[in-house]
Enzyme design. Sequence first.
Site, PDB file in Angstrom:
ATOM      1  N   GLY A  16      -1.306  -1.075  -1.826  1.00  0.00           N
ATOM      2  CA  GLY A  16      -2.344  -0.944  -0.804  1.00  0.00           C
ATOM      3  C   GLY A  16      -3.676  -1.432  -1.322  1.00  0.00           C
ATOM      4  N   ASN A  17      -4.744  -1.087  -0.648  1.00  0.00           N
ATOM      5  CA  ASN A  17      -6.089  -1.439  -1.118  1.00  0.00           C
ATOM      6  C   ASN A  17      -7.071  -0.342  -0.718  1.00  0.00           C
ATOM      7  OD1 ASN A  17      -7.326  -2.139   1.565  1.00  0.00           O
ATOM      8  ND2 ASN A  17      -5.661  -3.641   1.543  1.00  0.00           N
TER       9      ASN A  17
END
Length: 398
Positions: free
Chosen positions: A206-207
């Site tokens: 993810g980020n």
Amino acid sequence: MFQGKKILLGISGSIAAYKSILLVRLLIKSGAAVKVVMTPAAQDFVTPLTLSTLSRNPVLTELFTEGSWSNHVMLGRWADLMLIAPLSCNTLAKMAGGHCDNMLLATWLSATCPVVVAPAMDEDMWHHPSTRANLQKLESYGNLVVPAENGELASGLYGDGRMAEPETILQFLQDHFFLKKDLEGKQVLVTAGPTHEPLDPVRFIGNHSSGKMGVAIAEELAARGAMVKLVMGPGSVTTARPGITVQQVQTALEMYEACMAAFPKVDIAVMSAAVADYTPTTRATEKIKKTADTFTIELAKTRDILQSLGNQKHNGQVLVGFALETTNERDYALNKLKSKHADLIVLNSLNDEGAGFGHDTNKITIFEKDGNEIAYPRKPKQQVAKDIVDRIVNMLYA
Ligand code: CTP
């Protein structure tokens, strides 16, 4: 925000009247002319002297003073809007019954302008059937109600019935009366937040995107009359604002599918999500165990949503992309504008302090397809959203 607007503030007897002092200050600061009318009970909580000093106008408290009559009719006609905050349970009941035994009630009965009320009372009073019925009656007269909030109450209890904060009341006024509804009837698609690309049932790639910028844009669009579909990755924020339908997604593929389905019907699409560029080629059905010393993940490119929408954009649709860069910001932004067939690219550089993921502020430069390049100072994300929507509206009606 309220430059040149005439606001008549009615204050009734509630401990929340102390917040009216702040309300007057905020209204004056945002350019409004303010006059105050108080019930006798309100004067037990705040003084007319304080309010006349802050509003720079005499405060009206009596229907009759020393043999003269106060002109409540002209006061009601003077105002662009009458706000009653706080609205006590007693004044609410009198209004619902059409009583006229004080200056505030007489002014309300003769006001020809729109009326907004912000109730304040204890939780049991707030939920009492008579209060519910009285509020419904007021709404049937066309008065708007700023919903009471949940929080600490004068009784020391915690619950519903607390008057909305002055900032919330001001926002309510702006949304309902003083904001240009320049996107009435327009359909808009917005993406926000990160995507999560699963490796196994417990892990993902993810980020750090929170989704705050996309949510702020969706809220600004809705406040200006648009019907918004917000396709939201697993960020830390969301919205329940009327006019916005939220569709939660996890992966880049789910976001792609939601956007492709919605895009043909929309007038505007704003792609503010931080979509994963790569996703694992395989997803383990069971948790991956720690066995080998090194572990390699094979990744495949995700579909570029902005690019796909740009390729099928039809005349009149406005497509907005974001570019979050760390180097060669301007070149990359201009390149994205062209290659993805966007109408507008919003650049934020991670080199700017207070810009990008997680912050409540952002610092952007907008690049438009006709060559305009506008750099803005660092601002709260809500203000940034206004700037972006202003440019979208400008392009939509160009
Ligand atoms: N975007 C998208 N779909 C993707 C990746 C990005 O729609 N699979 C959109 C983003 O929502 C944003 C814009 O493309 O509006 C730019 O995203 P960014 O990550 O900055 O650029 P990329 O096109 O992914 O290029 P690069 O990572 O090489 O800079």
